[in-house]
Write a protein that holds these residues in place. Structure first.
Motif, PDB file in Angstrom:
ATOM      1  N   LEU B 103       0.861  -1.183   0.000  1.00  0.00           N
ATOM      2  CA  LEU B 103       0.000   0.000   0.000  1.00  0.00           C
ATOM      3  C   LEU B 103       0.897   1.232   0.000  1.00  0.00           C
ATOM      4  O   LEU B 103       1.760   1.369   0.856  1.00  0.00           O
ATOM      5  N   THR B 104       0.683   2.115  -0.959  1.00  0.00           N
ATOM      6  CA  THR B 104       1.548   3.299  -1.048  1.00  0.00           C
ATOM      7  C   THR B 104       1.131   4.357  -0.043  1.00  0.00           C
ATOM      8  O   THR B 104       1.876   5.292   0.226  1.00  0.00           O
ATOM      9  N   ALA B 142      -3.694  -0.326  16.827  1.00  0.00           N
ATOM     10  CA  ALA B 142      -2.450  -0.466  16.068  1.00  0.00           C
ATOM     11  C   ALA B 142      -1.824   0.874  15.703  1.00  0.00           C
ATOM     12  O   ALA B 142      -2.511   1.802  15.274  1.00  0.00           O
ATOM     13  N   TYR B 143      -0.530   0.938  15.908  1.00  0.00           N
ATOM     14  CA  TYR B 143       0.246   2.078  15.430  1.00  0.00           C
ATOM     15  C   TYR B 143       1.421   1.529  14.654  1.00  0.00           C
ATOM     16  O   TYR B 143       2.168   0.718  15.196  1.00  0.00           O
ATOM     17  N   PRO B 144       1.670   1.878  13.406  1.00  0.00           N
ATOM     18  CA  PRO B 144       0.876   2.773  12.568  1.00  0.00           C
ATOM     19  C   PRO B 144      -0.553   2.259  12.388  1.00  0.00           C
ATOM     20  O   PRO B 144      -0.770   1.063  12.326  1.00  0.00           O
ATOM     21  N   HIS B 145      -1.476   3.217  12.293  1.00  0.00           N
ATOM     22  CA  HIS B 145      -2.896   2.885  12.310  1.00  0.00           C
ATOM     23  C   HIS B 145      -3.361   2.657  10.877  1.00  0.00           C
ATOM     24  O   HIS B 145      -3.866   3.563  10.226  1.00  0.00           O
ATOM     25  N   GLY B 146      -3.213   1.461  10.357  1.00  0.00           N
ATOM     26  CA  GLY B 146      -3.623   1.270   8.974  1.00  0.00           C
ATOM     27  C   GLY B 146      -3.737  -0.194   8.607  1.00  0.00           C
ATOM     28  O   GLY B 146      -3.334  -1.089   9.365  1.00  0.00           O
ATOM     29  N   TYR B 147      -4.310  -0.419   7.431  1.00  0.00           N
ATOM     30  CA  TYR B 147      -4.482  -1.784   6.930  1.00  0.00           C
ATOM     31  C   TYR B 147      -3.147  -2.380   6.509  1.00  0.00           C
ATOM     32  O   TYR B 147      -2.210  -1.659   6.154  1.00  0.00           O
ATOM     33  N   VAL B 148      -3.074  -3.689   6.572  1.00  0.00           N
ATOM     34  CA  VAL B 148      -1.854  -4.398   6.218  1.00  0.00           C
ATOM     35  C   VAL B 148      -2.202  -5.457   5.171  1.00  0.00           C
ATOM     36  O   VAL B 148      -3.272  -6.080   5.244  1.00  0.00           O
ATOM     37  N   ILE B 149      -1.330  -5.641   4.218  1.00  0.00           N
ATOM     38  CA  ILE B 149      -1.547  -6.677   3.205  1.00  0.00           C
ATOM     39  C   ILE B 149      -0.623  -7.851   3.488  1.00  0.00           C
ATOM     40  O   ILE B 149       0.568  -7.682   3.724  1.00  0.00           O
ATOM     41  N   ASP B 168      -5.040   3.386  -9.394  1.00  0.00           N
ATOM     42  CA  ASP B 168      -3.895   2.577  -9.803  1.00  0.00           C
ATOM     43  C   ASP B 168      -2.688   2.726  -8.895  1.00  0.00           C
ATOM     44  O   ASP B 168      -2.018   1.756  -8.565  1.00  0.00           O
ATOM     45  N   ASP B 169      -2.430   3.969  -8.472  1.00  0.00           N
ATOM     46  CA  ASP B 169      -1.201   4.151  -7.695  1.00  0.00           C
ATOM     47  C   ASP B 169      -1.418   4.000  -6.192  1.00  0.00           C
ATOM     48  O   ASP B 169      -0.597   4.422  -5.390  1.00  0.00           O
ATOM     49  N   ALA B 170      -2.512   3.364  -5.816  1.00  0.00           N
ATOM     50  CA  ALA B 170      -2.721   3.089  -4.385  1.00  0.00           C
ATOM     51  C   ALA B 170      -1.919   1.871  -3.954  1.00  0.00           C
ATOM     52  O   ALA B 170      -1.505   1.755  -2.801  1.00  0.00           O
ATOM     53  N   ILE B 171      -1.711   0.959  -4.876  1.00  0.00           N
ATOM     54  CA  ILE B 171      -0.997  -0.272  -4.558  1.00  0.00           C
ATOM     55  C   ILE B 171       0.145  -0.468  -5.543  1.00  0.00           C
ATOM     56  O   ILE B 171      -0.017  -0.217  -6.730  1.00  0.00           O
ATOM     57  N   ASP B 172       1.268  -0.892  -5.010  1.00  0.00           N
ATOM     58  CA  ASP B 172       2.408  -1.168  -5.884  1.00  0.00           C
ATOM     59  C   ASP B 172       2.846  -2.603  -5.655  1.00  0.00           C
ATOM     60  O   ASP B 172       3.539  -2.920  -4.685  1.00  0.00           O
ATOM     61  N   TRP B 173       2.423  -3.488  -6.525  1.00  0.00           N
ATOM     62  CA  TRP B 173       2.724  -4.903  -6.346  1.00  0.00           C
ATOM     63  C   TRP B 173       4.188  -5.209  -6.598  1.00  0.00           C
ATOM     64  O   TRP B 173       4.667  -6.292  -6.280  1.00  0.00           O
ATOM     65  N   GLU B 174       4.901  -4.267  -7.205  1.00  0.00           N
ATOM     66  CA  GLU B 174       6.311  -4.503  -7.540  1.00  0.00           C
ATOM     67  C   GLU B 174       7.222  -4.336  -6.327  1.00  0.00           C
ATOM     68  O   GLU B 174       8.407  -4.640  -6.396  1.00  0.00           O
ATOM     69  N   MET B 175       6.670  -3.836  -5.249  1.00  0.00           N
ATOM     70  CA  MET B 175       7.519  -3.593  -4.064  1.00  0.00           C
ATOM     71  C   MET B 175       8.194  -4.880  -3.609  1.00  0.00           C
ATOM     72  O   MET B 175       7.574  -5.936  -3.609  1.00  0.00           O
ATOM     73  N   THR B 176       9.446  -4.778  -3.199  1.00  0.00           N
ATOM     74  CA  THR B 176      10.166  -5.944  -2.657  1.00  0.00           C
ATOM     75  C   THR B 176      10.858  -5.536  -1.362  1.00  0.00           C
ATOM     76  O   THR B 176      10.806  -4.370  -0.968  1.00  0.00           O
TER      77      THR B 176
END
Ligand SMILES: Cc1cc2nc3c(=O)[nH]c(=O)nc-3n(C[C@H](O)[C@H](O)[C@H](O)COP(=O)(O)OP(=O)(O)OC[C@H]3O[C@@H](n4cnc5c(N)ncnc54)[C@H](O)[C@@H]3O)c2cc1C
Ligand code: SF4
Ligand code: SF4
Lengths: 419, 421
Positions: B103-104, B142-149, B168-176
């Motif tokens: 998640l960006t 939770a802190y950071p207060h957000g969703y996790v994938i 489109d730019d909400a998620i970046d599947w290319e992240m490693t």
């Protein structure tokens, strides 16, 4: 006899017996006893934290006043009298299920085994012999006595060795049998006397033991006996024969097999021996009784099978003691002397038999002599060695039936659900 | 003097790590706080209440979060760990590994999408008592207060659904995995503990009988944000547990398992017995123990409970547990070492008071980091400039953890100052 105040109160006539009221007991530890226990490898009781896991694990322990946790406390406190008159130590079959589960490595199973040894020594008559038999430095003396006795018997009958033909032994195959060395009457008479001595000694020990057991009765909260002595004895006998208690061991279940083999092997050999000894007056034996038996005579077959069972069982026992398992017991001196004596008796017995067929002179007489020496030691020292467990344990088991103590609680696993 | 000191690296963002971080930062030192989970707080945020004051963990936790958030000297990396530390005291280099978050963070997550996902994972936060989707909110504090994938849980269709619900730019599947190299002056290890694996207690039936649970599970059951919504029930049938046993020293003080006393489980069980008294009216509780270890002022907590007729204490360690297959009740084998009776009482729910095992850390250090006999890391380690705090050092409660962490922060600062001279 003056280790606890509980004990002292008993001696003064007006005071009631307050055996179980431990609150009132001032503890005067018997340091000597603690030391003796420690020497037998039971020193780990110091690690015990009285958590009760061992008692709750033991499959032979009754629900009320279970063992071995209370014995662990007594051992640590040096309460010798309580331990030595405690029939429970004899209800333990040393399966070490408790030691496996003990969170402190206090090895309660081995501690009880050490207590049993002390119990044998303390009840034995004469007691100094009890101490000697369990100290390695006395081995030469202890073996010297049978050597001397048998040697004396030999000498008295055959001072110059003529009957053995030792003086002009040429290496020829001389046809004679072991009875040339010890004729029937001599060997029977000799061992009869030895056995009588041992019997008297053990009876004195048992009398002391039984008296203490009786003094304890009532402490179970039971008014009278649970069963008659006869039926208690019959039940115990049956349990001994089927090895009921060994069967419950989970840590080393092979003990069930090994003890079974040794037990029945020994019984078979004892039966044959009694048969032979009684040949002179036993109406069941025909007059044309010939000794030695032929190889295929039923008695010989029974003896050989017994010997093999003994050998196999002992081998299993030794293997279990060396097994790479931190929870099994590696055995104490007390334990090893019995195993090794039995082993030597069995092996020399077999060699004697083989040499009888091979007729290797005169070595076979030496082996035969050694065989007799160890049998003599086995019988003579029975009241003082681990061998005495045969008697003490049986008596304790009978007493436990008699007093209603022998009701091993069901572990939760065994509780049956009615639905 | 402190302006050019290198930062302190704190490994583990539990109460120990958070405390050490704020204590150092608030006197002017830079701190890098690395936490392997997606949120800070460690085990304490999984508790329902804190002994001895029985306040909810949010109290202290929220203050600490605020102190971290407001302090620019603290850099927090979640979903991260440390790969390697080299160099020497005052002049270490560390390689951090930050796992991809996908998640960006440019857009908020559309909550309704969660329900459309199919893949599920065991919810570690609730010790596997319930499950979440591949997109989840760790817990409400939770802190950071957000969703996790959790990428592995998301099926390819799930990933498509998720992508479709956002720009489109909400998620970046290319992240490693991202490697970050940092220069640091000192290290505080605050990696904490994990519950002893109760399946190793082969006679106690955990993992075999549904109604045998552990104390950490009990904390989650009692929590309003837990799997049962705060009801203490039997896993087998969801009924309220009215007759509960606590098995103390489950695995602790046992040379076959954890040879040491875990220090908090007596207090934890007493605390949980209070949950039961509060939540399940008229419920009965029995605590089976070797010794009740309530140190110092905590003794009062215990003494106050002795008057409660519905709570009994039996001195004896439970040796075995079996299940009645019909009622799913549990039968215990235990000697009462005071009355000298072997008992076999029956209970509806059994709580194993499992102890704390140190978390192992998989980091390459300049030289081998030595553990003590029990697997913990000594406060001042064998490597100069590296310290430990909290349950990395020894089993302890929150109040001693925070004292420990403050001490470790001071040690680290001393090392930084020493390094500058
Ligand atoms: C059943 C139970 C109940 C309890 N109740 C109480 C109570 O009521 N009151 C009380 O005072 N105490 C209580 N405690 C004790 C309390 O949980 C501990 O004192 C506390 O969790 C210690 O905090 P910590 O930061 O040292 O460890 P943790 O809370 O374990 O935090 C360690 C953190 O480090 C992270 N981490 C681990 N390894 C790495 C790594 N390699 N890299 C990066 N991060 C890592 C972990 O994810 C975790 O976030 C209880 C304990 C138990 C078992
Ligand atoms: S299990 Fe071990 S520590 Fe516990 S009472 Fe028995 S001997 Fe003592
Ligand atoms: S705190 Fe209590 S339950 Fe935990 S290990 Fe120590 S004595 Fe056992």
């Amino acid at each position: 006899m003056q280790d606890t105040v509980g004990e002292k109160t008993k001696e003064s006539p007006e005071a009631p017996v307050v055996e179980e009221k431990e609150i009132a007991v001032r503890i005067e530890p018997d340091l000597e006893f603690i030391r003796a226990l420690s020497m037998q490898g039971g020193d780990l009781f110091k690690k015990c934290m009285q958590c009760g896991t061992c008692s709750a694990t033991c499959s032979l322990s009754p629900d009320s006043k279970p063992f071995p946790s209370k014995e662990m406390a007594w051992a640590a406190w040096g309460m010798k009298e309580k331990l030595l008159r405690d029939p429970d130590v004899w209800l333990c079959f040393h399966c070490n299920d408790c030691s496996t589960k003990c969170p402190r490595g206090a090895r309660p199973g081995d501690v009880l085994s050490a207590v049993r040894q002390e119990s044998v020594i303390n009840h034995s008559f004469p007691r100094f012999l009890g101490r000697m038999v369990n100290k390695p430095q006395f081995i030469p003396l202890l073996l010297g006595i049978p050597v001397l006795l048998l040697g004396l018997a030999l000498f008295l009958r055959d001072p110059i060795g003529e009957k053995l033909n030792l003086s002009n032994f040429t290496g020829d195959r001389i046809i004679f049998n072991y009875s040339n060395m010890f004729p029937h009457w001599l060997i029977n008479g000799f061992f009869l006397i030895i056995s009588m001595i041992a019997l008297i000694a053990i009876l004195i020990g048992i009398k002391r033991f039984w008296r203490e057991l009786r003094a304890m009765s009532g402490s179970n909260g039971r008014a009278g006996p649970a069963k008659s002595l006869i039926s208690s004895a019959l039940v115990s006998l049956k349990n001994i024969l089927i090895h009921k208690n060994f069967d419950k061991c989970t840590t080393v279940h092979s003990r069930y097999i090994s003890h079974m083999f040794v037990f029945f092997g020994f019984m078979a050999l004892s039966m044959v021996t009694l048969w032979v000894i009684s040949s002179g007056f036993n109406p069941l034996i025909k007059t044309d009784f010939v000794y030695p038996f032929g190889f295929w005579s039923p008695w010989k077959v029974l003896a050989n099978l017994g010997g093999l069972a003994l050998l196999g069982g002992l081998a299993l026992m030794i293997r279990d003691r060396f097994r790479d398992n931190e929870h099994t017991s590696t055995g104490s001196y007390f334990d090893w002397t019995l195993i090794s004596t039995l082993l030597i008796v069995t092996i020399t017995g077999f060699i004697t038999e083989i040499l009888h067929y091979v007729r290797l002179e005169p070595h076979r007489h030496l082996v035969y002599f050694a065989h007799l020496v160890f049998i003599c030691a086995l019988i003579l020292y029975l009241p003082y060695s681990k061998f005495a467990h045969l008697v003490y344990r049986t008596v304790a088991m009978i007493y436990a039936e008699y007093s209603g103590r022998n009701v091993a609680s069901l572990r939760s696993k065994e509780i049956q659900y009615s639905g | 003097m402190k302006s050019n000191a290198k930062p302190i690296l704190v490994i583990g963002g539990g109460i120990a790590g958070m405390t050490a971080a704020v204590e150092a930062a608030e006197v002017g030192y830079d701190v890098i706080l690395v936490e392997k989970e997606a949120y800070l707080g460690g085990r304490v945020v999984q508790m329902n209440r804190y002994f001895p004051k029985m306040c909810p963990p949010s109290c202290g936790f929220e203050i600490n979060v605020r102190r971290i958030r407001q302090n620019p000297r603290i850099t927090v990396y979640t979903l991260s760990d440390v790969e390697e530390i080299s160099g020497q005291a005052g002049d270490f280099k560390a390689v951090l590994r930050v796992k991809p978050k996908y998640l960006t963070g440019k857009y908020p997550v559309d909550v309704s999408v969660v329900e459309k996902l199919t893949g599920e994972r065991n919810n570690d936060f609730n010790y596997g008592m319930d499950r979440t989707k591949g997109l989840y909110f760790p817990h409400d504090m939770a802190y950071p207060h957000g969703y996790v994938i959790d990428r592995e849980t998301l099926s390819d269709t799930d990933a498509g659904v998720l992508q479709g619900s956002m720009p489109d730019d909400a998620i970046d599947w290319e992240m490693t995995d991202e490697k970050i190299k940092v220069k640091i002056g000192a290290v505080i290890i605050a990696a904490g503990w994990k519950p002893f694996d109760a399946t190793k207690l082969d006679t106690l039936g955990y993992g075999q009988y549904q109604n045998v649970v552990t104390n950490v599970m009990m904390e989650r059951m009692a929590s309003n944000n837990g799997p049962t919504g705060g009801e203490i029930t039997r896993p087998s049938d969801g009924r309220k547990a009215m007759n509960v046993a606590f098995v103390q020293c489950a695995g602790s003080r046992d040379e076959n398992h954890l040879p040491y006393c875990s220090a908090v489980c007596c207090m934890a069980s007493l605390k949980q017995a209070r949950y039961l008294r509060d939540k399940n009216e008229n419920s009965k509780t029995t605590v089976f123990y070797i010794d009740i270890r309530t140190i110092g002022r905590l003794e009062k907590f215990y003494y106050d409970m002795l008057d409660d007729a519905n709570i009994s204490f039996v001195k004896g360690k439970v040796a075995a547990i079996s299940e009645n297959p019909d009622s799913k009740n549990l039968i215990l084998d235990v000697e009462d070492t005071i009355t000298r009776e072997n008992n076999h009482p029956e209970f509806e729910l059994v709580v194993l008071a499992t102890g704390m095992a140190p978390n192992s850390i998989n980091i390459k250090f300049p030289s081998e980091l030595l553990l003590n006999d029990y697997g913990f890391i000594e406060g001042a380690t064998n490597i100069e400039g590296i310290y430990s705090a909290g349950c990395s050092k020894h089993p302890c409660d929150v109040s001693s953890t925070t004292k420990d962490a403050t001490a470790a922060a001071l040690k680290a600062i001393q090392c930084l100052i020493g390094g500058e001279e």
